[in-house]
Every structure is written in structure tokens, then in C-alpha cells.
Design a protein around this motif. Structure first.
Motif, PDB file in Angstrom:
ATOM      1  N   TRP A 284      18.343 -28.332  12.035  1.00 12.16           N
ATOM      2  CA  TRP A 284      17.711 -28.537  10.806  1.00 12.16           C
ATOM      3  C   TRP A 284      16.469 -27.490  10.500  1.00 12.16           C
ATOM      4  O   TRP A 284      16.377 -26.786   9.528  1.00 12.16           O
ATOM      5  CB  TRP A 284      17.184 -29.993  10.493  1.00 12.16           C
ATOM      6  CG  TRP A 284      16.879 -30.099   9.180  1.00 12.16           C
ATOM      7  CD1 TRP A 284      17.659 -30.166   7.994  1.00 12.16           C
ATOM      8  CD2 TRP A 284      15.498 -30.255   8.651  1.00 12.16           C
ATOM      9  NE1 TRP A 284      16.750 -30.754   6.907  1.00 12.16           N
ATOM     10  CE2 TRP A 284      15.301 -30.592   7.317  1.00 12.16           C
ATOM     11  CE3 TRP A 284      14.257 -30.123   9.261  1.00 12.16           C
ATOM     12  CZ2 TRP A 284      14.417 -30.811   6.619  1.00 12.16           C
ATOM     13  CZ3 TRP A 284      13.103 -30.441   8.494  1.00 12.16           C
ATOM     14  CH2 TRP A 284      13.238 -30.506   7.155  1.00 12.16           C
ATOM     15  N   LEU A 285      15.673 -27.570  11.489  1.00 12.91           N
ATOM     16  CA  LEU A 285      14.649 -26.663  11.612  1.00 12.91           C
ATOM     17  C   LEU A 285      14.940 -25.164  11.487  1.00 12.91           C
ATOM     18  O   LEU A 285      14.429 -24.306  11.032  1.00 12.91           O
ATOM     19  CB  LEU A 285      13.557 -26.865  12.644  1.00 12.91           C
ATOM     20  CG  LEU A 285      12.847 -28.027  12.417  1.00 12.91           C
ATOM     21  CD1 LEU A 285      11.958 -28.215  13.862  1.00 12.91           C
ATOM     22  CD2 LEU A 285      11.896 -28.087  11.695  1.00 12.91           C
ATOM     23  N   ASP A 286      16.037 -24.810  12.406  1.00 13.97           N
ATOM     24  CA  ASP A 286      16.367 -23.358  12.463  1.00 13.97           C
ATOM     25  C   ASP A 286      17.115 -23.103  11.131  1.00 13.97           C
ATOM     26  O   ASP A 286      16.990 -21.899  10.606  1.00 13.97           O
ATOM     27  CB  ASP A 286      17.516 -23.361  13.324  1.00 13.97           C
ATOM     28  CG  ASP A 286      17.005 -23.246  14.909  1.00 13.97           C
ATOM     29  OD1 ASP A 286      15.686 -23.092  14.830  1.00 13.97           O
ATOM     30  OD2 ASP A 286      17.930 -23.625  15.700  1.00 13.97           O
ATOM     31  N   MET A 287      17.723 -24.032  10.365  1.00 18.09           N
ATOM     32  CA  MET A 287      18.358 -23.812   9.126  1.00 18.09           C
ATOM     33  C   MET A 287      17.334 -23.388   7.835  1.00 18.09           C
ATOM     34  O   MET A 287      17.412 -22.402   7.123  1.00 18.09           O
ATOM     35  CB  MET A 287      19.184 -24.821   8.660  1.00 18.09           C
ATOM     36  CG  MET A 287      19.959 -24.781   7.112  1.00 18.09           C
ATOM     37  SD  MET A 287      21.057 -26.090   7.063  1.00 18.09           S
ATOM     38  CE  MET A 287      20.007 -27.365   6.981  1.00 18.09           C
ATOM     39  N   LEU A 288      16.071 -23.735   8.229  1.00 17.27           N
ATOM     40  CA  LEU A 288      14.944 -23.616   7.299  1.00 17.27           C
ATOM     41  C   LEU A 288      14.341 -22.539   7.680  1.00 17.27           C
ATOM     42  O   LEU A 288      13.102 -22.019   6.664  1.00 17.27           O
ATOM     43  CB  LEU A 288      14.089 -24.806   7.203  1.00 17.27           C
ATOM     44  CG  LEU A 288      14.836 -26.262   6.614  1.00 17.27           C
ATOM     45  CD1 LEU A 288      13.537 -27.374   6.447  1.00 17.27           C
ATOM     46  CD2 LEU A 288      15.365 -26.128   5.126  1.00 17.27           C
ATOM     47  N   GLY A 289      14.468 -22.072   8.836  1.00 10.71           N
ATOM     48  CA  GLY A 289      13.638 -20.994   9.224  1.00 10.71           C
ATOM     49  C   GLY A 289      12.272 -21.357   9.676  1.00 10.71           C
ATOM     50  O   GLY A 289      11.264 -20.392   9.511  1.00 10.71           O
ATOM     51  N   LEU A 290      12.025 -22.295  10.303  1.00  8.81           N
ATOM     52  CA  LEU A 290      10.786 -22.979  10.684  1.00  8.81           C
ATOM     53  C   LEU A 290      10.936 -22.954  12.103  1.00  8.81           C
ATOM     54  O   LEU A 290      11.590 -23.329  12.924  1.00  8.81           O
ATOM     55  CB  LEU A 290      10.430 -24.386  10.275  1.00  8.81           C
ATOM     56  CG  LEU A 290      10.570 -24.338   8.684  1.00  8.81           C
ATOM     57  CD1 LEU A 290      10.418 -25.826   8.084  1.00  8.81           C
ATOM     58  CD2 LEU A 290       9.541 -23.455   8.242  1.00  8.81           C
ATOM     59  N   ASP A 291       9.641 -22.474  12.860  1.00 12.24           N
ATOM     60  CA  ASP A 291       9.259 -22.610  13.939  1.00 12.24           C
ATOM     61  C   ASP A 291       8.925 -23.828  14.379  1.00 12.24           C
ATOM     62  O   ASP A 291       8.093 -24.440  14.206  1.00 12.24           O
ATOM     63  CB  ASP A 291       8.314 -21.544  14.626  1.00 12.24           C
ATOM     64  CG  ASP A 291       7.727 -21.477  16.071  1.00 12.24           C
ATOM     65  OD1 ASP A 291       8.419 -22.324  16.715  1.00 12.24           O
ATOM     66  OD2 ASP A 291       7.168 -20.646  16.318  1.00 12.24           O
ATOM     67  N   PRO A 292       9.853 -24.646  15.513  1.00 12.76           N
ATOM     68  CA  PRO A 292       9.415 -26.084  15.864  1.00 12.76           C
ATOM     69  C   PRO A 292       8.178 -26.108  16.419  1.00 12.76           C
ATOM     70  O   PRO A 292       7.349 -27.335  16.196  1.00 12.76           O
ATOM     71  CB  PRO A 292      10.522 -26.203  17.048  1.00 12.76           C
ATOM     72  CG  PRO A 292      11.688 -25.264  16.540  1.00 12.76           C
ATOM     73  CD  PRO A 292      11.051 -24.023  15.939  1.00 12.76           C
ATOM     74  N   GLU A 293       7.614 -25.089  17.058  1.00 12.51           N
ATOM     75  CA  GLU A 293       6.210 -25.245  17.523  1.00 12.51           C
ATOM     76  C   GLU A 293       5.109 -24.991  16.743  1.00 12.51           C
ATOM     77  O   GLU A 293       4.006 -25.814  16.719  1.00 12.51           O
ATOM     78  CB  GLU A 293       5.933 -24.179  18.729  1.00 12.51           C
ATOM     79  CG  GLU A 293       6.667 -24.314  20.054  1.00 12.51           C
ATOM     80  CD  GLU A 293       6.486 -23.098  21.109  1.00 12.51           C
ATOM     81  OE1 GLU A 293       5.501 -22.377  21.031  1.00 12.51           O
ATOM     82  OE2 GLU A 293       7.272 -23.210  22.041  1.00 12.51           O
TER      83      GLU A 293
END
Length: 329
Positions: A284-293
């Protein structure tokens, strides 16, 4: 650090069950425990009754059709207030020595307007003045309630007030039935929807707290909610559509919090693994283009909704699994 919390409700029908729920929450969710709710004890302990125990300056009583505003507080509203005080006594006792962040929950202004009736019948939602008065009474009540919690649990340095709005989608889409059941209440315009939320959010903020809005209903207008000044959004990941993703991404990128419901709230078959749930959040984070860290400290893992309908065993497992997923992330 990604944290985990519960939505609010837990299974149980007794006062002893409430104390056990508090112990479970404190033990399994040490980074973000919450004040449990046990709606299985009856209407005075359920979402609407709980909120009517908090509202300031408005009286209510329980009628055959449900909660209704009245001239003087009825026995059921007094029971709801007594039960809330009793529950907070238990939280205060069991949370002695706790230091950190804590969460409490209250039904939001639009969910109350859609579930509480006016003195002469039909929902508060049907009357512009009545729904305004109810929202303002809720805002003032939340302010007093949060001050009471601060006095009770002195080690908490950050209070989060989760404003539960499961009926917001229905209100915004004109899907709330009239008293006859044959019609629907008219849609409320966006400026008014936002204003009532803003009153409650402002009251929480002025009292030193942080307001999040939660809903596990599809078609919740998350962009409108995000624009009401909230510090966080909380939703069941399964019901978020493509249009909702931008609102959650914007909230995270602006330094606010997002709580994602990924752990089933009722007993599943089969039991999901923490690895699979962790991978789902990462996708889900990858789909939003967000860095998990980069967003990890603003991300919160929760069950998909309240746990009142779960077995006690799964409820304990669900909060434990939420905490494991948060650690994995």
C-alpha cells in the motif's frame, strides 16, 4: 517507529470483563493503548449512549425507537454517565504508572445526528438548528471529558481523541432513512459537514489533545475530513477506494497520522500471518509512493474495525497481531 492500537470496542458483557479488556489493551498495545468500550453490556455502553454521557448541556433518554433528546436527563443517560465514570475509574487504577500516549474514542457529530432523535421524533439530522446544537454540545463535552482524563492518568503526555464517524458516508450521500423508513434525509452540504467536525476537532486541540477521525464505512469523504483540521485518519484498508488514497497520502506527507485497519475484526478463517499483513501495508505504501522509513512514526496498525463482535480469544489475538505487524514495519 510504527505503532499499533485498537479501534475501541472489545467483547465482554460484565464489569469484570471490562477490567480484563483494560489489562489486555495495556499489555498488548504498550505504545498506544486506548480506553476500551464494551457495547455488549447494553445500549448505555454502546457508541451513542457513550457519547450522550459525554455531551454537555443536552439531556436525553432511551425510547422504544432509540435515544431521544429530552428536557431533562432520563434514567438511561444517568446510567450511561455512571457507567462511563466507573469504567474510567478502572482505567485510572490499572494504568497507574503509565507514561506515553493514550487514546480515547467518542462518536462524532454526524453519527450522533443520524442516530439520536429530536424531542418530537425523527432524527436530529432533519433539523439544521438541532444538529448544530448537538455538535456544539458534543464539542464542549469532549473538552470536559479530556480534562477529566488528564487528571486521572497523569503520565500521559499525548492524548488522542478518536472521533468515530461510521454514519458520515450515509449522511453525505443522503442514505439515512427517515422515521417512516420510506424516505431518506436530504444530503448535508460539504461546508456544514466540515464545520461540525471542525468544532469537535478544535475542542480537542484547545484541550491539549489530538483529534483523529475514524470510519470503517465505504465512501467516507476522506478529503473533506482531512481538510477539517484533523491530526489523523483511521480506516479499514479494505474499504478505501482510489479516490481516498490521495487523502491518506497527503495526510502522511504533511506530518499527520494514518491508522490502517488490516487485522480482521472478527474471527477469520484462516488465521492471517503477520508476514502477509506486513507485506500488505508495504504494498500500500509502495502504491502511494511513500517511503516506509520516512512515514513509519506516523503510521499506526489497527484491526479493521471494533472487536465487539469477535470472540475473546480472537480479540486478544487481533491486538497482539496488530502490535507484531507494527514491529515488523
Amino acid at each position: 517507529m510504527t505503532r499499533a492500537t485498537g479501534i475501541g470496542s472489545m467483547p465482554g458483557t460484565t464489569d469484570e470483563g471490562y477490567a480484563e479488556a483494560v489489562r489486555t489493551v495495556l499489555g498488548e498495545l504498550p505504545d498506544l493503548p486506548h480506553v476500551p468500550e464494551l457495547p455488549g453490556r447494553g445500549v448505555t455502553a454502546a457508541m451513542t449512549g457513550r457519547a450522550l454521557a459525554v455531551v454537555d448541556g443536552l439531556a436525553a433518554d432511551l425510547q422504544p425507537a432509540g435515544w431521544r433528546l429530552t428536557d431533562t436527563s432520563g434514567v438511561d443517560q444517568r446510567r450511561a454517565r455512571s457507567l462511563l465514570a466507573q469504567d474510567l475509574d478502572a482505567v485510572e487504577e490499572l494504568a497507574q504508572g503509565y507514561v506515553g500516549t493514550f487514546k480515547t474514542q467518542v462518536a462524532g457529530p454526524w453519527t450522533l445526528a443520524a442516530t439520536v432523535e429530536k424531542p418530537r421524533g425523527d432524527k436530529v439530522l432533519s433539523d439544521h438548528g438541532a444538529r448544530r446544537e448537538l455538535a456544539q454540545a458534543l464539542a464542549e463535552g469532549v473538552r470536559v471529558h479530556l480534562a477529566d482524563l488528564r487528571r486521572r492518568i497523569t503520565g500521559v503526555d499525548r492524548w488522542i481523541v478518536q472521533v468515530d464517524e461510521p454514519a458520515l458516508a450515509a449522511v453525505s450521500l443522503a442514505q439515512v432513512p427517515t422515521a417512516s423508513g420510506f424516505g431518506r434525509h436530504r444530503r448535508v452540504d460539504a461546508p456544514e459537514l466540515s464545520a461540525h467536525l471542525e468544532w469537535v476537532v478544535a475542542a480537542v486541540t484547545e484541550a491539549g489533545g489530538e483529534a483523529w477521525v475514524h470510519s470503517c464505512a465505504p465512501q467516507t469523504p476522506w478529503s473533506l475530513v482531512a481538510g477539517a483540521g484533523v491530526a489523523g485518519l483511521s480506516a479499514d484498508l479494505d474499504v478505501l477506494g482510489p479516490a481516498d488514497l490521495d487523502a491518506f497520502a497527503e495526510v502522511l506527507e504533511s506530518g499527520r497520522s494514518a491508522a490502517l485497519g488490516v487485522v480482521p475484526s472478527t474471527d477469520p478463517d484462516p488465521d492471517p500471518s503477520d508476514a502477509r499483513l506486513t507485506e500488505r501495508v508495504q504494498r500500500w505504501l509502495d502504491m502511494l509512493g511513500l517511503d516506509p522509513e520516512a512515514v513509519g512514526d506516523r503510521l499506526v496498525v489497527t484491526p479493521t474495525c471494533g472487536l465487539a463482535g469477535a470472540t475473546p480469544g480472537w480479540a486478544a489475538r487481533a491486538v497482539r497481531l496488530s502490535a507484531t505487524v507494527a514491529r515488523n514495519l
